[in-house]
Design a protein around this motif. Structure first.
Motif, PDB file in Angstrom:
ATOM      1  N   GLU A  69       1.057  -1.128   0.117  1.00 47.94           N
ATOM      2  CA  GLU A  69      -0.339   0.039   0.115  1.00 47.94           C
ATOM      3  C   GLU A  69       1.488   1.691  -0.058  1.00 47.94           C
ATOM      4  O   GLU A  69       0.486   2.282  -0.738  1.00 47.94           O
ATOM      5  CB  GLU A  69      -0.998  -0.702   1.111  1.00 47.94           C
ATOM      6  CG  GLU A  69      -2.292   1.585   1.790  1.00 47.94           C
ATOM      7  CD  GLU A  69      -2.278   1.808   2.373  1.00 47.94           C
ATOM      8  OE1 GLU A  69      -3.063   1.996   3.462  1.00 47.94           O
ATOM      9  OE2 GLU A  69      -1.885   1.045   3.570  1.00 47.94           O
ATOM     10  N   THR A  86       7.558   8.714   8.376  1.00 45.42           N
ATOM     11  CA  THR A  86       6.280   7.052   9.013  1.00 45.42           C
ATOM     12  C   THR A  86       6.835   5.978   8.796  1.00 45.42           C
ATOM     13  O   THR A  86       6.069   4.868   9.670  1.00 45.42           O
ATOM     14  CB  THR A  86       5.648   7.661   7.565  1.00 45.42           C
ATOM     15  OG1 THR A  86       4.767   8.441   7.072  1.00 45.42           O
ATOM     16  CG2 THR A  86       4.068   6.352   7.540  1.00 45.42           C
ATOM     17  N   GLU A 129       6.213   3.025  11.179  1.00 45.19           N
ATOM     18  CA  GLU A 129       5.549   1.683  10.985  1.00 45.19           C
ATOM     19  C   GLU A 129       6.910   0.494  11.068  1.00 45.19           C
ATOM     20  O   GLU A 129       6.585  -0.165  12.050  1.00 45.19           O
ATOM     21  CB  GLU A 129       4.879   1.567   9.408  1.00 45.19           C
ATOM     22  CG  GLU A 129       4.557   2.816   8.834  1.00 45.19           C
ATOM     23  CD  GLU A 129       3.119   2.694   8.673  1.00 45.19           C
ATOM     24  OE1 GLU A 129       2.185   2.060   8.015  1.00 45.19           O
ATOM     25  OE2 GLU A 129       2.300   2.085  10.184  1.00 45.19           O
ATOM     26  N   ASP A 131     -14.674  14.723   6.278  1.00 46.36           N
ATOM     27  CA  ASP A 131     -12.878  14.339   6.064  1.00 46.36           C
ATOM     28  C   ASP A 131     -12.325  14.468   7.544  1.00 46.36           C
ATOM     29  O   ASP A 131     -11.350  13.827   7.486  1.00 46.36           O
ATOM     30  CB  ASP A 131     -12.549  15.735   5.293  1.00 46.36           C
ATOM     31  CG  ASP A 131     -12.719  15.732   3.774  1.00 46.36           C
ATOM     32  OD1 ASP A 131     -12.739  14.976   3.095  1.00 46.36           O
ATOM     33  OD2 ASP A 131     -11.954  17.373   3.232  1.00 46.36           O
ATOM     34  N   LYS A 151     -11.346  10.665   8.218  1.00 47.53           N
ATOM     35  CA  LYS A 151      -9.977  10.241   7.835  1.00 47.53           C
ATOM     36  C   LYS A 151      -8.866  10.662   7.681  1.00 47.53           C
ATOM     37  O   LYS A 151      -7.858  10.293   8.051  1.00 47.53           O
ATOM     38  CB  LYS A 151     -10.476   9.689   6.636  1.00 47.53           C
ATOM     39  CG  LYS A 151     -11.608  10.361   5.589  1.00 47.53           C
ATOM     40  CD  LYS A 151     -11.422  10.050   4.688  1.00 47.53           C
ATOM     41  CE  LYS A 151     -12.044  11.176   3.254  1.00 47.53           C
ATOM     42  NZ  LYS A 151     -12.179  10.769   2.325  1.00 47.53           N
ATOM     43  N   PHE A 184      -7.129  11.377  10.456  1.00 52.17           N
ATOM     44  CA  PHE A 184      -5.907  11.166  10.536  1.00 52.17           C
ATOM     45  C   PHE A 184      -4.909   9.746   9.998  1.00 52.17           C
ATOM     46  O   PHE A 184      -4.118   9.451  10.350  1.00 52.17           O
ATOM     47  CB  PHE A 184      -5.139  10.470  12.104  1.00 52.17           C
ATOM     48  CG  PHE A 184      -5.756  11.768  12.936  1.00 52.17           C
ATOM     49  CD1 PHE A 184      -4.812  12.025  13.314  1.00 52.17           C
ATOM     50  CD2 PHE A 184      -7.145  12.261  13.637  1.00 52.17           C
ATOM     51  CE1 PHE A 184      -5.244  13.707  14.273  1.00 52.17           C
ATOM     52  CE2 PHE A 184      -7.574  13.495  13.961  1.00 52.17           C
ATOM     53  CZ  PHE A 184      -6.754  14.246  14.721  1.00 52.17           C
ATOM     54  N   ASP A 185      -5.557   8.928   8.783  1.00 48.60           N
ATOM     55  CA  ASP A 185      -5.463   8.557   7.936  1.00 48.60           C
ATOM     56  C   ASP A 185      -3.927   8.650   6.936  1.00 48.60           C
ATOM     57  O   ASP A 185      -3.880  10.051   6.667  1.00 48.60           O
ATOM     58  CB  ASP A 185      -6.544   7.780   6.975  1.00 48.60           C
ATOM     59  CG  ASP A 185      -7.625   6.856   8.498  1.00 48.60           C
ATOM     60  OD1 ASP A 185      -6.999   6.745   8.984  1.00 48.60           O
ATOM     61  OD2 ASP A 185      -8.330   6.662   6.818  1.00 48.60           O
ATOM     62  N   LYS A 186      -3.285   7.900   6.943  1.00 44.82           N
ATOM     63  CA  LYS A 186      -2.232   7.909   6.116  1.00 44.82           C
ATOM     64  C   LYS A 186      -1.957   8.139   4.787  1.00 44.82           C
ATOM     65  O   LYS A 186      -3.938   8.022   4.183  1.00 44.82           O
ATOM     66  CB  LYS A 186      -1.402   6.579   5.992  1.00 44.82           C
ATOM     67  CG  LYS A 186       0.217   5.840   6.262  1.00 44.82           C
ATOM     68  CD  LYS A 186       0.711   5.354   5.551  1.00 44.82           C
ATOM     69  CE  LYS A 186       0.084   4.022   6.909  1.00 44.82           C
ATOM     70  NZ  LYS A 186       0.214   2.773   5.704  1.00 44.82           N
ATOM     71  N   THR A 240      -3.595  11.365   3.710  1.00 44.18           N
ATOM     72  CA  THR A 240      -5.320  11.962   3.148  1.00 44.18           C
ATOM     73  C   THR A 240      -4.826  13.623   3.465  1.00 44.18           C
ATOM     74  O   THR A 240      -4.626  13.291   4.638  1.00 44.18           O
ATOM     75  CB  THR A 240      -6.101  11.314   4.483  1.00 44.18           C
ATOM     76  OG1 THR A 240      -6.309   9.943   3.985  1.00 44.18           O
ATOM     77  CG2 THR A 240      -7.736  11.369   4.127  1.00 44.18           C
ATOM     78  N   PHE A 249      -1.637  12.067  10.589  1.00 41.68           N
ATOM     79  CA  PHE A 249      -1.176  10.798  10.313  1.00 41.68           C
ATOM     80  C   PHE A 249       0.263  10.206  11.329  1.00 41.68           C
ATOM     81  O   PHE A 249       0.190   9.352  12.637  1.00 41.68           O
ATOM     82  CB  PHE A 249      -0.685   9.567   9.374  1.00 41.68           C
ATOM     83  CG  PHE A 249      -0.279   8.613   9.348  1.00 41.68           C
ATOM     84  CD1 PHE A 249      -1.010   6.978  10.224  1.00 41.68           C
ATOM     85  CD2 PHE A 249       1.215   8.336   9.679  1.00 41.68           C
ATOM     86  CE1 PHE A 249      -1.314   6.228   9.760  1.00 41.68           C
ATOM     87  CE2 PHE A 249       2.086   6.632   9.566  1.00 41.68           C
ATOM     88  CZ  PHE A 249       0.154   5.882  10.054  1.00 41.68           C
ATOM     89  N   LYS A 265      -0.275  11.458  15.148  1.00 45.10           N
ATOM     90  CA  LYS A 265      -1.563  11.134  16.243  1.00 45.10           C
ATOM     91  C   LYS A 265      -0.423   9.157  16.761  1.00 45.10           C
ATOM     92  O   LYS A 265      -0.820   8.642  17.369  1.00 45.10           O
ATOM     93  CB  LYS A 265      -2.655   9.944  15.306  1.00 45.10           C
ATOM     94  CG  LYS A 265      -3.354   9.214  15.904  1.00 45.10           C
ATOM     95  CD  LYS A 265      -4.574   9.615  15.307  1.00 45.10           C
ATOM     96  CE  LYS A 265      -5.591   8.655  16.582  1.00 45.10           C
ATOM     97  NZ  LYS A 265      -6.883   8.480  16.212  1.00 45.10           N
ATOM     98  N   ARG A 266       0.016   9.019  15.198  1.00 43.36           N
ATOM     99  CA  ARG A 266       1.431   7.468  16.457  1.00 43.36           C
ATOM    100  C   ARG A 266       2.273   7.966  16.835  1.00 43.36           C
ATOM    101  O   ARG A 266       1.659   7.343  18.505  1.00 43.36           O
ATOM    102  CB  ARG A 266       2.015   7.287  15.080  1.00 43.36           C
ATOM    103  CG  ARG A 266       1.516   6.741  13.819  1.00 43.36           C
ATOM    104  CD  ARG A 266       0.684   5.314  14.178  1.00 43.36           C
ATOM    105  NE  ARG A 266       1.970   4.048  16.075  1.00 43.36           N
ATOM    106  CZ  ARG A 266       2.335   3.774  14.420  1.00 43.36           C
ATOM    107  NH1 ARG A 266       2.262   3.112  13.423  1.00 43.36           N
ATOM    108  NH2 ARG A 266       3.446   2.840  15.453  1.00 43.36           N
TER     109      ARG A 266
END
Ligand code: ADP
Length: 555
Positions: free
Chosen positions: A330, A390, A394, A493, A496, A498-500, A502, A520, A523-524
């Motif tokens: 992804e 990121t 991850e 909006d 979502k 805080f999504d990658k 976005t 994102f 948040k992590r």
């Protein structure tokens, strides 16, 4: 009346002897190797000596010297029996190592008093025959005998009761039967053998004190058979063997005139005993095999459980591996797309420049084109930086080193860095600190990055008005509230955001160079701090508020 008593005596003596032989055989064929079994066998033998010789003394009460001889044997054995009962008890409760001194004292008391009773007339002086049968004339040292027995009784009861009070309910039943037996035996002994003859001159009930031993035996037997006091399981086999042996033995003693028949009787008995031994051996072996099988079964079960656990872990790792693989795909897919857009723009404009397409353009247009190249390069730069962060998050390759720092100070420094951006856009930035102490347990570098991103976003997405930051505190958290009067975010909006990768609906028009990774990452990082982050907005054009909660330092 006397005749009746004799009959009762005979029946009781017979019963005691039969039970003793029975118990003797069970223990002898089974568990002779353990200390407790050995002592139990000694106990049975001593008890038979005591009870049988006391009975013989009563039967021969009209021949005083013979009666006295038998009585001395019975009394000589009595303290030794109490002694064996003491050792049986402390081995039964597995605490022989704890009572070494007491054991020596009990041993000395028992043997000394036994020798004194058997070899001197200090305790037993003489016997007399009267209408009730045997009357005992005690010697001067009788109290010594009583004290010694009393001491051994107390020494036996003390460890037993102490242990009983501390063991599990299941074990209590086992030792409980033995305890009841011992209590009744001691009680009957004290009443019939000591209190009645010594204080009330009642001698004819004396033997019931001795016979109370049958109760101790019955209770111990029950404990052995029902609750495996000594681990006995082949009881049925042994019971049958013992009964047949007794019958054959009685038959041998019913002497026959015919020598051949007599010899064959003995032969049958010996053969029977030999085969019985073999039978018991095989039963024991079978028992051992069952035991081994059980332990093997337990071991296999244990391994199966371990294997199952290992399998589960493997499944979990496999799942995690799949997730990581999916994440990687992804990531590659989105990043390639994200990188391609600005790169294509840069490449397109540079090729136009190279071909000379810019030359004819007016100066103002030229600058515009170069500005576009710069913006795309900026975007490329931002995306690459955010992507690196990121990837680090991850892969969890980051190590957080938490320490207590002032959040107010970090925010002041962040504002100082970003102030020129605000000034350029001619919008305000205000800070209000509503707490004296704003220390939180954080990793300063990462938290600085979070604030940098949030305050920079507030600046980026605000055209008019400005940004106000409030620092507050409650019992658990330091709260940082960043409120702007900017673009706002639609409710759709907000879910979502805080999504990658976005980005909001109107974000692109407001700021083209965003990567959609900033929130994102924030948040992590906040999650690693066990804090909270949320974004609120009344809708597009109505400004936004970001709230960050960080755990207060303990000190
Ligand atoms: P980026 O800003 O690089 O696009 P972020 O992850 O920081 O990425 O933000 C994600 C999106 O959230 C932005 O594209 C924007 O739509 C929205 N957003 C973030 N902060 C604000 C804000 N203060 N006001 C309005 N929209 C915001």
């Amino acid at each position: 009346m006397i005749v009746d008593f004799f009959l009762v005596h005979k029946v009781l003596i017979f019963l005691i002897n039969v039970i003793s032989v029975y118990l003797f055989c069970i223990i002898y064929f089974n568990n002779t190797k353990s200390n407790i079994s050995r002592i139990f066998i000694v106990m049975i033998v001593l008890m038979l000596f005591w009870v049988d010789f006391a009975f013989l003394a009563r039967v021969t009460s009209d021949q005083s010297s013979l009666s006295m001889f038998f009585l001395k044997i019975a009394w000589f054995v009595t303290p030794i029996f109490f002694l064996s009962l003491y050792f049986f008890t402390i081995y039964l409760i597995k605490e022989s190592h704890k009572y070494r001194f007491l054991s020596v004292a009990v041993f000395l008391a028992g043997t000394i008093i036994s020798i004194l009773t058997g070899l001197t007339s200090l305790i037993l002086n003489n016997v007399r025959h009267n209408v009730n049968g045997l009357e005992i004339i005690y010697g001067q040292g009788m109290f010594l005998f009583l004290i010694s027995i009393f001491f051994i009784i107390c020494s036996t009861l003390y460890p037993l009761i102490k242990k009983y009070s501390r063991i599990s309910a299941k074990k209590k039943i086992k030792i409980g039967y033995f305890l009841i037996g011992i209590f009744i035996f001691y009680f009957a002994n004290i009443v019939f053998n000591i209190i009645f003859p010594l204080f009330f001159n009642v001698f004819h009930l004396y033997y019931f004190g001795d016979y109370s031993i049958i109760i101790l035996l019955i209770f111990t037997t029950y404990a052995i058979t029902k609750h495996e006091l000594m681990g006995i399981k082949t009881l049925i086999t042994q019971t049958l063997i013992v009964i047949i042996s007794i019958i054959l033995l009685v038959d041998v003693f019913l002497l026959s005139d015919d020598i051949v028949i007599q010899l064959s009787k003995v032969g049958v008995l010996v053969t029977f005993l030999y085969f019985s031994r073999e039978l018991i051996k095989s039963v024991k072996k079978e028992k051992e095999i069952v035991k081994e099988l059980k332990s093997a079964y337990r071991k296999i079960n244990h391994y199966i459980k371990r294997l199952e656990k290992g399998n589960k872990n493997l499944e979990k790792s496999n799942q995690r591996f799949k997730e990581l693989l999916e994440m990687k795909n992804e990531f590659l897919h989105i990043t390639s797309h994200q990188l391609r857009t600005p790169l294509t723009a840069i490449r397109g404009m540079l090729s136009m420049w190279y071909k000379g397409d810019f030359e004819n353009l007016p100066e103002k247009e030229k600058k515009k084109m170069i500005k576009r190249i710069l913006v795309s390069a900026d975007r490329l730069n931002n995306i690459t930086n955010d992507m690196l962060d990121t990837m680090e998050l991850e892969g969890m390759s980051l190590k957080f080193k938490f320490k207590s720092v002032s959040i107010a100070r970090i925010i002041k420094e962040t504002i100082d860095t970003l102030k020129p951006n605000f000034d350029k856009k001619n919008i305000y930035i205000k800070l209000k600190i509503n707490t004296k102490v704003s220390d939180a347990e954080v990793e300063p570098n990462y938290i600085r990055q979070v604030f940098m991103n949030i305050i920079d976003n507030a600046c980026k997405y605000t055209k008019k008005g400005g940004v106000s930051i409030n620092i507050e505190k409650d019992d658990k958290y330091i709260k940082v509230i960043v409120k702007d009067t900017g673009a706002g975010i639609s409710k759709v909006d907000q879910i979502k955001i805080f999504d990658k990768f976005t980005r909001g609906e109107n974000a692109i028009s407001e700021n083209a160079s965003g990567s959609g990774l900033g929130l994102f990452i924030a948040k992590r990082i906040i999650k690693e701090h066990k804090g909270k982050i949320k974004m609120e907005s009344e809708g597009i054009g109505k400004g936004s508020t970001v709230k960050i909660y960080l755990r207060i330092s303990n000190n």
